[in-house]
Design a protein around this motif. Sequence first.
Motif, PDB file in Angstrom:
ATOM      1  N   LEU A   8       3.508   8.398   2.100  1.00 27.40           N
ATOM      2  CA  LEU A   8       3.848   9.644   1.426  1.00 27.40           C
ATOM      3  C   LEU A   8       3.301  10.816   2.234  1.00 27.40           C
ATOM      4  O   LEU A   8       2.095  10.886   2.481  1.00 27.40           O
ATOM      5  N   ARG A   9       4.176  11.726   2.626  1.00 32.11           N
ATOM      6  CA  ARG A   9       3.753  12.892   3.406  1.00 32.11           C
ATOM      7  C   ARG A   9       4.136  14.164   2.653  1.00 32.11           C
ATOM      8  O   ARG A   9       5.188  14.761   2.901  1.00 32.11           O
ATOM      9  N   PRO A  10       3.309  14.598   1.725  1.00 29.55           N
ATOM     10  CA  PRO A  10       3.617  15.832   0.996  1.00 29.55           C
ATOM     11  C   PRO A  10       3.420  17.064   1.864  1.00 29.55           C
ATOM     12  O   PRO A  10       2.507  17.120   2.690  1.00 29.55           O
ATOM     13  N   ALA A  46       9.656  -0.247   0.443  1.00 30.82           N
ATOM     14  CA  ALA A  46       8.866  -0.778   1.552  1.00 30.82           C
ATOM     15  C   ALA A  46       9.412  -0.279   2.884  1.00 30.82           C
ATOM     16  O   ALA A  46      10.621  -0.161   3.083  1.00 30.82           O
ATOM     17  N   GLY A  47       8.486   0.050   3.776  1.00 27.49           N
ATOM     18  CA  GLY A  47       8.865   0.491   5.114  1.00 27.49           C
ATOM     19  C   GLY A  47       9.318   1.932   5.200  1.00 27.49           C
ATOM     20  O   GLY A  47       9.760   2.380   6.260  1.00 27.49           O
ATOM     21  N   GLN A  48       9.177   2.684   4.103  1.00 30.07           N
ATOM     22  CA  GLN A  48       9.665   4.052   4.061  1.00 30.07           C
ATOM     23  C   GLN A  48       8.544   5.067   4.291  1.00 30.07           C
ATOM     24  O   GLN A  48       7.424   4.890   3.815  1.00 30.07           O
ATOM     25  N   THR A  49       8.869   6.116   5.022  1.00 28.50           N
ATOM     26  CA  THR A  49       8.013   7.290   5.134  1.00 28.50           C
ATOM     27  C   THR A  49       8.735   8.429   4.443  1.00 28.50           C
ATOM     28  O   THR A  49       9.807   8.854   4.897  1.00 28.50           O
ATOM     29  N   VAL A  97       0.850  -1.189   0.000  1.00 27.54           N
ATOM     30  CA  VAL A  97       0.000   0.000   0.000  1.00 27.54           C
ATOM     31  C   VAL A  97       0.885   1.236   0.000  1.00 27.54           C
ATOM     32  O   VAL A  97       1.711   1.419   0.901  1.00 27.54           O
ATOM     33  N   ALA A  98       0.726   2.085  -1.017  1.00 25.53           N
ATOM     34  CA  ALA A  98       1.328   3.417  -1.022  1.00 25.53           C
ATOM     35  C   ALA A  98       0.223   4.394  -0.656  1.00 25.53           C
ATOM     36  O   ALA A  98      -0.762   4.531  -1.388  1.00 25.53           O
ATOM     37  N   HIS A  99       0.365   5.042   0.487  1.00 25.02           N
ATOM     38  CA  HIS A  99      -0.709   5.872   1.034  1.00 25.02           C
ATOM     39  C   HIS A  99      -0.357   7.343   0.919  1.00 25.02           C
ATOM     40  O   HIS A  99       0.734   7.771   1.330  1.00 25.02           O
ATOM     41  N   LEU A 100      -1.268   8.134   0.376  1.00 22.87           N
ATOM     42  CA  LEU A 100      -1.110   9.573   0.289  1.00 22.87           C
ATOM     43  C   LEU A 100      -1.605  10.191   1.587  1.00 22.87           C
ATOM     44  O   LEU A 100      -2.808  10.262   1.834  1.00 22.87           O
TER      45      LEU A 100
END
Length: 295
Positions: free
Chosen positions: A139-141, A194-197, A103-106
């Motif tokens: 993903l934290r824009p 994976a596992g990245q913020t 899951v890539a979450h915006l």
Amino acid sequence: MPTSKPAVLVTAATGRIGGSVVRSLAEDDSISLVAGVRSAAKAQALADQGIRSVLLDFDKPQTLGPALAGIDRVFLATGYSVDMLRQSKEFLDAAKKAGVRHVAHLGACGPDDTSVAHWAWHQLVERYIEWSGFSFTHLRPEAFMQNLLHYDGTQATHRGVVRQFIGDARISWVDGDDVALVASRALLQPQLHAGQTYRLGYDAKSYAEVAAIMTAVLGQPFRYEAQPPEVFLEEMRAAGAEMAYMACVYDSFKRTASGAIPGVDQTFDNFAAITGRQPVKWEEFVRKHRTALAY
């Protein structure tokens, strides 16, 4: 024996960021791209481009299972509403049952200890993704440069006047297309991400500084007109926005203007390592959107 391509579902596929993710993935033949849409009309528009779509409505849980059948990876983007908490949980529960792996979450900006309400809501979704056992990329824009064009249907720049609500504060900015590019990299090669913020913000500017850049690039006068955050609330109410969420945005504007949120101008140096490119800065963004901004 040949193996089937991993299926990647992009939610909100006709939205600002979801649409850009679709465009980033559409030419890559290593995956099977699936676009999640809420109506048959939107599905037809994608079909005309040769893109497969499925009906997916976060407010109709019965659509989730069929949309997720056979999906390996998902891009999850929810709307500007407190309902995002319920929507995300129901979607992730259905994704778990369907066998989705990554899951890539915006999400939203801010460090882990943020007290800005809607930023924290997104972090609760991040924790639920982790708790559910998915491989993930968060993903934290920071602030979207596209907010200079419009926010939830409300025009931000008109005939050389930029009207916004954070006083003279400098904040960190990112082009939404760059966010989508990071998302596409995470979806194409989840083993690398994976596992990245990923905090995504690459140009710290005040609105007055942005207006000066627009003047220089476009050759027309632009100026920033700071508005009370209360004006934002009234505009969002008139636009029919969901006010529980917008009240949180209003609070963040007030706190940003007063200097009460440390780090809002923080920038990061991860973009080139993730994408192999340099991030868009304000001068390039203004050139790219010349037609929308010039008057």
